[in-house]
Design a protein around this motif. Structure first.
Motif, PDB file in Angstrom:
ATOM      1  N   THR A  12       0.828  -1.200   0.000  1.00 44.68           N
ATOM      2  CA  THR A  12       0.000   0.000   0.000  1.00 44.68           C
ATOM      3  C   THR A  12       0.868   1.258   0.000  1.00 44.68           C
ATOM      4  OG1 THR A  12      -1.744  -1.185   1.178  1.00 44.68           O
ATOM      5  CG2 THR A  12      -1.837   1.226   1.217  1.00 44.68           C
ATOM      6  N   GLY A  15       2.629   1.762  -3.426  1.00 42.46           N
ATOM      7  CA  GLY A  15       1.805   1.880  -4.626  1.00 42.46           C
ATOM      8  C   GLY A  15       1.732   0.658  -5.511  1.00 42.46           C
ATOM      9  N   SER A  18      -3.412  -1.008  -8.171  1.00 43.80           N
ATOM     10  CA  SER A  18      -4.164  -0.046  -8.992  1.00 43.80           C
ATOM     11  C   SER A  18      -5.419   0.334  -8.206  1.00 43.80           C
ATOM     12  CB  SER A  18      -4.548  -0.682 -10.332  1.00 43.80           C
ATOM     13  OG  SER A  18      -5.562  -1.657 -10.134  1.00 43.80           O
ATOM     14  N   ALA A  19      -6.208   1.235  -8.755  1.00 35.61           N
ATOM     15  CA  ALA A  19      -7.454   1.644  -8.102  1.00 35.61           C
ATOM     16  C   ALA A  19      -8.400   0.456  -7.913  1.00 35.61           C
ATOM     17  CB  ALA A  19      -8.133   2.746  -8.916  1.00 35.61           C
ATOM     18  N   GLU A  20      -8.290  -0.556  -8.779  1.00 36.61           N
ATOM     19  CA  GLU A  20      -9.144  -1.746  -8.698  1.00 36.61           C
ATOM     20  C   GLU A  20      -8.476  -2.893  -7.932  1.00 36.61           C
ATOM     21  OE1 GLU A  20      -8.140  -0.426 -11.724  1.00 36.61           O
ATOM     22  OE2 GLU A  20      -9.882   0.881 -11.937  1.00 36.61           O
ATOM     23  N   SER A  21      -7.397  -2.599  -7.204  1.00 33.14           N
ATOM     24  CA  SER A  21      -6.634  -3.601  -6.443  1.00 33.14           C
ATOM     25  C   SER A  21      -5.941  -4.619  -7.341  1.00 33.14           C
ATOM     26  CB  SER A  21      -7.514  -4.320  -5.414  1.00 33.14           C
ATOM     27  OG  SER A  21      -8.012  -3.409  -4.472  1.00 33.14           O
ATOM     28  N   GLU A  48      -5.886  -9.763  -8.971  1.00 35.81           N
ATOM     29  CA  GLU A  48      -6.652  -8.805  -8.180  1.00 35.81           C
ATOM     30  C   GLU A  48      -6.677  -9.280  -6.740  1.00 35.81           C
ATOM     31  OE1 GLU A  48     -11.212  -7.026  -7.881  1.00 35.81           O
ATOM     32  OE2 GLU A  48     -10.661  -8.350  -9.522  1.00 35.81           O
TER      33      GLU A  48
END
Length: 135
Positions: A12, A15, A18-21, A48
């Motif tokens: 985390t 980075g 992504s925004a969608e894990s 994911e």
């Protein structure tokens, strides 16, 4: 498991997701010109992070992120290649390390350059590698 919490904190903070894990996981696959089962290479698989994940335990037990249970052996990348994470086992412990800006590591750049244009690489893979080298 503390190792999962530590992995998630590093992932985390640096980075990985992504925004969608989503992130990339290096998966061992037979080399296209393999002569036996030991001739493998890593290919990036899009994954994911779902609820109930267990990278260091169940993921290892299933052989996805290492093996056996509690023995990580994985490499992960952010989708844009800006950070790599590795899980590993030492003589008396396990852990995760992070490499921000892996495109600045000369040995990784050299390997990437060697892979460009291999007959079994797709044009998209070559383009992604060239873009990563240019970043």
């Amino acid at each position: 498991m503390k190792a999962n919490a530590d992995w998630f904190e590093l992932a985390t903070r640096f980075g990985l997701f992504s925004a969608e894990s989503h992130f990339l996981l290096a998966i061992s696959v037979p080399h296209p010109k393999a002569v036996d089962d030991t001739d493998v290479e890593a290919a990036w698989g899009l994954v994911e992070l779902l609820d109930g994940w267990d990278i260091m335990g169940a993921g290892c037990a299933a052989g996805i992120t290492g093996g056996p249970f509690g023995h990580p052996a994985f490499v992960m990348s952010a989708l844009d290649g800006t950070v790599f994470l590795q899980g590993t086992v030492w003589q008396d412990s396990i852990g995760t390390c992070v490499l921000p800006s892996p495109n600045r590591v000369q040995s990784l750049r050299d390997v990437a350059r060697l892979n460009i244009g291999d007959s079994y690489r797709t044009a998209a893979e070559n383009e992604d590698t060239i873009a990563w080298l240019a970043s």
